[in-house]
Design a protein around this motif. Structure first.
Motif, PDB file in Angstrom:
ATOM      1  N   MET A  29       0.823  -1.210   0.000  1.00 36.15           N
ATOM      2  CA  MET A  29       0.000   0.000   0.000  1.00 36.15           C
ATOM      3  C   MET A  29       0.865   1.272   0.000  1.00 36.15           C
ATOM      4  SD  MET A  29      -3.153  -0.466  -0.447  1.00 36.15           S
ATOM      5  CE  MET A  29      -3.725  -2.084  -0.953  1.00 36.15           C
ATOM      6  N   GLN A  30       2.017   1.196   0.663  1.00 35.16           N
ATOM      7  CA  GLN A  30       2.950   2.324   0.565  1.00 35.16           C
ATOM      8  C   GLN A  30       3.342   2.564  -0.890  1.00 35.16           C
ATOM      9  OE1 GLN A  30       6.355   3.047   3.125  1.00 35.16           O
ATOM     10  NE2 GLN A  30       5.692   1.463   4.538  1.00 35.16           N
ATOM     11  N   ARG A  31       3.691   1.481  -1.581  1.00 37.17           N
ATOM     12  CA  ARG A  31       4.159   1.621  -2.967  1.00 37.17           C
ATOM     13  C   ARG A  31       3.047   2.168  -3.870  1.00 37.17           C
ATOM     14  NH1 ARG A  31       8.816   1.657  -2.613  1.00 37.17           N
ATOM     15  NH2 ARG A  31       8.813   2.341  -4.762  1.00 37.17           N
ATOM     16  N   VAL A  32       1.804   1.789  -3.538  1.00 39.37           N
ATOM     17  CA  VAL A  32       0.664   2.290  -4.315  1.00 39.37           C
ATOM     18  C   VAL A  32       0.620   3.824  -4.290  1.00 39.37           C
ATOM     19  CG1 VAL A  32      -1.875   2.437  -4.300  1.00 39.37           C
ATOM     20  CG2 VAL A  32      -0.749   0.199  -4.107  1.00 39.37           C
ATOM     21  N   LEU A  33       1.043   4.395  -3.168  1.00 41.39           N
ATOM     22  CA  LEU A  33       0.934   5.847  -3.010  1.00 41.39           C
ATOM     23  C   LEU A  33       1.846   6.628  -3.949  1.00 41.39           C
ATOM     24  CD1 LEU A  33       0.560   6.111   0.845  1.00 41.39           C
ATOM     25  CD2 LEU A  33      -1.225   6.246  -0.897  1.00 41.39           C
ATOM     26  N   ILE A  34       2.912   5.974  -4.428  1.00 42.89           N
ATOM     27  CA  ILE A  34       3.782   6.650  -5.402  1.00 42.89           C
ATOM     28  C   ILE A  34       2.925   7.174  -6.563  1.00 42.89           C
ATOM     29  CG2 ILE A  34       5.602   6.284  -7.121  1.00 42.89           C
ATOM     30  CD1 ILE A  34       7.107   5.938  -4.752  1.00 42.89           C
ATOM     31  N   GLU A  35       1.963   6.368  -6.969  1.00 40.92           N
ATOM     32  CA  GLU A  35       1.091   6.791  -8.065  1.00 40.92           C
ATOM     33  C   GLU A  35      -0.204   7.454  -7.586  1.00 40.92           C
ATOM     34  OE1 GLU A  35       1.683   6.727 -11.328  1.00 40.92           O
ATOM     35  OE2 GLU A  35       3.700   5.972 -10.881  1.00 40.92           O
ATOM     36  N   CYS A  36      -0.648   7.092  -6.387  1.00 42.83           N
ATOM     37  CA  CYS A  36      -2.026   7.435  -5.981  1.00 42.83           C
ATOM     38  C   CYS A  36      -2.127   8.440  -4.837  1.00 42.83           C
ATOM     39  CB  CYS A  36      -2.796   6.173  -5.611  1.00 42.83           C
ATOM     40  SG  CYS A  36      -2.972   5.031  -6.990  1.00 42.83           S
ATOM     41  N   ALA A  37      -1.017   9.015  -4.391  1.00 44.63           N
ATOM     42  CA  ALA A  37      -1.085   9.930  -3.243  1.00 44.63           C
ATOM     43  C   ALA A  37      -1.990  11.119  -3.531  1.00 44.63           C
ATOM     44  CB  ALA A  37       0.312  10.415  -2.859  1.00 44.63           C
ATOM     45  N   ASN A  38      -2.206  11.383  -4.787  1.00 42.48           N
ATOM     46  CA  ASN A  38      -2.996  12.556  -5.151  1.00 42.48           C
ATOM     47  C   ASN A  38      -4.411  12.213  -5.625  1.00 42.48           C
ATOM     48  OD1 ASN A  38      -2.920  15.255  -5.045  1.00 42.48           O
ATOM     49  ND2 ASN A  38      -1.587  15.551  -6.817  1.00 42.48           N
ATOM     50  N   GLU A  39      -4.716  10.919  -5.673  1.00 43.07           N
ATOM     51  CA  GLU A  39      -6.053  10.477  -6.093  1.00 43.07           C
ATOM     52  C   GLU A  39      -7.081  10.730  -5.006  1.00 43.07           C
ATOM     53  OE1 GLU A  39      -7.050   8.802  -9.100  1.00 43.07           O
ATOM     54  OE2 GLU A  39      -5.149   9.786  -9.599  1.00 43.07           O
ATOM     55  N   LYS A  40      -8.332  10.860  -5.397  1.00 43.38           N
ATOM     56  CA  LYS A  40      -9.380  10.711  -4.387  1.00 43.38           C
ATOM     57  C   LYS A  40     -10.674  10.204  -4.982  1.00 43.38           C
ATOM     58  CE  LYS A  40      -9.726  15.744  -3.923  1.00 43.38           C
ATOM     59  NZ  LYS A  40     -10.129  16.857  -3.070  1.00 43.38           N
ATOM     60  N   VAL A  41     -11.518   9.677  -4.097  1.00 39.88           N
ATOM     61  CA  VAL A  41     -12.812   9.161  -4.552  1.00 39.88           C
ATOM     62  C   VAL A  41     -13.659  10.330  -5.053  1.00 39.88           C
ATOM     63  CG1 VAL A  41     -12.810   7.205  -2.967  1.00 39.88           C
ATOM     64  CG2 VAL A  41     -13.813   9.365  -2.230  1.00 39.88           C
ATOM     65  N   ASP A  42     -14.698   9.999  -5.788  1.00 37.84           N
ATOM     66  CA  ASP A  42     -15.619  10.998  -6.336  1.00 37.84           C
ATOM     67  C   ASP A  42     -16.522  11.520  -5.221  1.00 37.84           C
ATOM     68  OD1 ASP A  42     -17.506  12.454  -7.635  1.00 37.84           O
ATOM     69  OD2 ASP A  42     -18.392  10.749  -8.696  1.00 37.84           O
TER      70      ASP A  42
END
Lengths: 396, 396
Positions: free
Chosen positions: B289-302
């Motif tokens: 899950m840490q590694r996922v944040l490299i790409e997704c730290a800026n994502e959010k749900v709708d």
């Protein structure tokens, strides 16, 4: 600014950091392939492909809100059932999902147990050599660690000293077999003796004394050695398990605690441990990794690689004249320092670019721990350096 | 058998279980679609597809021993750098990876901070209504929670009472905005006032007083409301963040703590928090899950789905005659009970198959918390029941 309990730990940390920096400096100076780092217990055997395949399947087929979502603080019911079934098949026990609380790795498992049972100044016994983190865990709950001195003959626990050190304040005993750092498996005879002593003392003091069986290395046993399942010998036994080593996934923090129904007051203890999981801040074991266990609870890495390392290193080091008990499990070799002060020996080893951990870090001076969860190639490259290191002491 | 600290919690747990069983019984009797459960803060908006895509990419492209392996207890360096960069871009701050410690969700983040700073009988202030778990966290480290009474006019903190309750034993203040359970965002003016008072008291008592800003709902703010970034107003501020709500992944237990370099003794505190991460048993935040944040730290749900629920529920409930402050963030609505005893009101609501949590569970009697992180359809089905519930009080 920092709490009193943490001050000492922060101070010691700079010593560890220094060691780490020294290692990095060696790598920089001599090239990484010429530095032989045996200091870390970090699994090196590839993660079973089934683990990653299962993750892909779950993402494809399951509702992602569930996969990544909250569940009961004790874990998903189907996962707990599956694990209970798995334990029952292997060890002929009779657990149900109710007896299992999923936790954030074994370290967290021990913490939620201690939080649930310890009052200030309660004593927790453990056998040297032992994983020094136990002391920090126990200190967090204002308990007192009571140490049984090491039996360097065969590293089975000293039972006479154990019996003498049990007092009316003894609340628990931590057992770790296969053992870090010795690689020794406590024999069934030893386990039976420990349980017999505890039964006697429970009666004498009219109180419960728990065994906390810390078993991250349970599945790493060589030569068909049996690792006794302690709940079968003693009712008041917690088992703490982690998939870190068995599946080479230590970063994922996934494990479980077993609380047998035969334990005194087991229902309330299960509740307490579940609440402790919540309030120490873990809340629950990571959800995706829990779901992975439905398919992978029975998987394990290919242990032949550790076994090959074990044999090679044991045979060669003893050939060179070093003394060492042959490890039966885990991935550590506990070498006797050829000089009394093993810190000096560690220093000398560093001259040959060999790094390992002094036994005093496990409450057992005069020894060093060699972690052989490394590549076989590195061991082969390191052997000439070990030979030269030996020549400083053995042939003199 | 159970530790004294846990006894009370185990006792209370049976009350919670009873509520839960009651809810299950209602569902069984009337059918699940006819029971309107607003009691749980469990995200309902689908996980962004990018999260699962990123997991697939990582498993395909990265070394799985690294993906699932140990790292520094503070987290992967590249992940921490990425998160620092992300915060800097959003809030015009100047953090580096060194200022970030990855943790097992926000609950764990608060725990490792408290473990690092609290000595027995240190006081931690918080503003009612508040998440009751704070009390348990603080109690774990023998601290004392000091409560500021709720300001039911607009649910901004009562600053006069706050100033009066700061003593030489005050070690920290927990702030939670957007707030659970009120949905209120503390205004910039409020934050500035809090910081001003703390600066004054730090000088008066010649000691540090920390702000712990618990921000799991930071990204859930409606109508373009700003949530002030508190490190910009006060140096001794910890920020605790979790991806549970922003990415709908509460089961994965992934978050971080920010320790600004401007904090007094920040280097030692970063070390202490990193060690605390290890010894409370988390060791590190889950690695994949840490590694996922490299790409997704800026994502959010709708967030439009929560916003739609918020508006619908707020408009209708106030139409029916209920009183309620309009939530600005999070996914909770804090309704004034039409009768003084909100437990009676909860009981009455249950007659209409509506479940919510009494305000006394957040140290604020006379209110109830309605969690609207549910499907819009359920809210629509529930509205006639709310209307009938209202008629018991409003039109009389």
């Amino acid at each position: 600014m920092i709490s009193d309990k943490m001050k000492e730990l922060v101070k010691n940390n700079s010593v560890i950091r220094e060691m780490f920096e020294e290692g990095k400096a060696l790598s920089k100076k001599y090239g990484q392939e010429n530095v032989y780092d045996f200091s870390l217990g970090n699994p090196s055997i590839p993660v079973p492909e089934k683990v990653n395949d299962t993750i892909r399947e779950i993402l494809k087929n399951e509702d992602t809100l569930k996969v990544h979502g909250y569940m009961n603080n004790a874990g998903f019911e189907d996962v707990r059932e599956k694990i209970a079934e798995n334990i029952n098949n292997k060890f002929d026990t009779k657990f149900s999902g109710e007896n299992i609380v999923m936790c954030v790795g074994a370290a967290s498992g021990i913490n939620i147990i201690l939080k649930s049972i310890l009052n200030p100044s309660d004593e927790v016994i453990t056998f040297a050599p032992y994983f020094m983190e136990y002391k920090n865990y126990i200190n967090s709950y204002d308990g007192k660690l009571v140490e049984i001195s090491p039996n360097t003959k065969d590293f089975q626990p000293r039972l006479d000293e154990f019996e003498n050190k049990i007092t009316k304040n003894t609340k628990a005993v931590i057992i770790n077999t296969p053992n870090n750092p010795t690689g020794v498996i406590y024999s069934e005879e030893t386990i039976k003796e420990i349980c017999k002593i505890l039964e006697k003392k429970q009666t004498e003091y009219e109180k419960e004394i728990f065994i906390i069986s810390d078993e991250p290395y349970r599945e790493i046993a060589y030569d068909n050695n049996e690792v006794p399942y302690i709940t079968k010998y003693y009712n008041n036994t917690f088992v703490v398990y982690s998939y870190s080593k068995t599946l080479s996934i230590p970063g994922e923090r996934i494990g479980y605690v077993v609380i047998p129904s035969e334990m005194d007051d087991s229902k309330n203890i299960i509740t307490a441990i579940t609440i402790a999981n919540r309030i120490i801040g873990c809340v629950n074991a990571p959800s995706l990794m829990q779901r992975v266990l439905i398919e992978c609870a029975n998987e394990k890495v290919d242990l032949s690689m550790y076994d090959e390392n074990r044999k090679l290193l044991y045979n060669e080091l003893t050939n060179y004249g070093f003394e060492c008990i042959k490890p039966q499990g885990a991935f550590y070799l506990f070498l006797k320092s050829p000089i009394e002060n093993e810190l000096e020996f560690c220093k000398k080893a560093k001259e040959y670019n060999i790094l390992f951990v002094p036994g005093s870090s496990f409450a057992c001076k005069g020894y060093v721990r060699i972690a052989y969860c490394v590549s076989n190639e590195m061991i082969k490259r390191a052997l000439p350096a070990f030979k030269k290191l030996a020549e400083n002491y053995i042939n003199k």
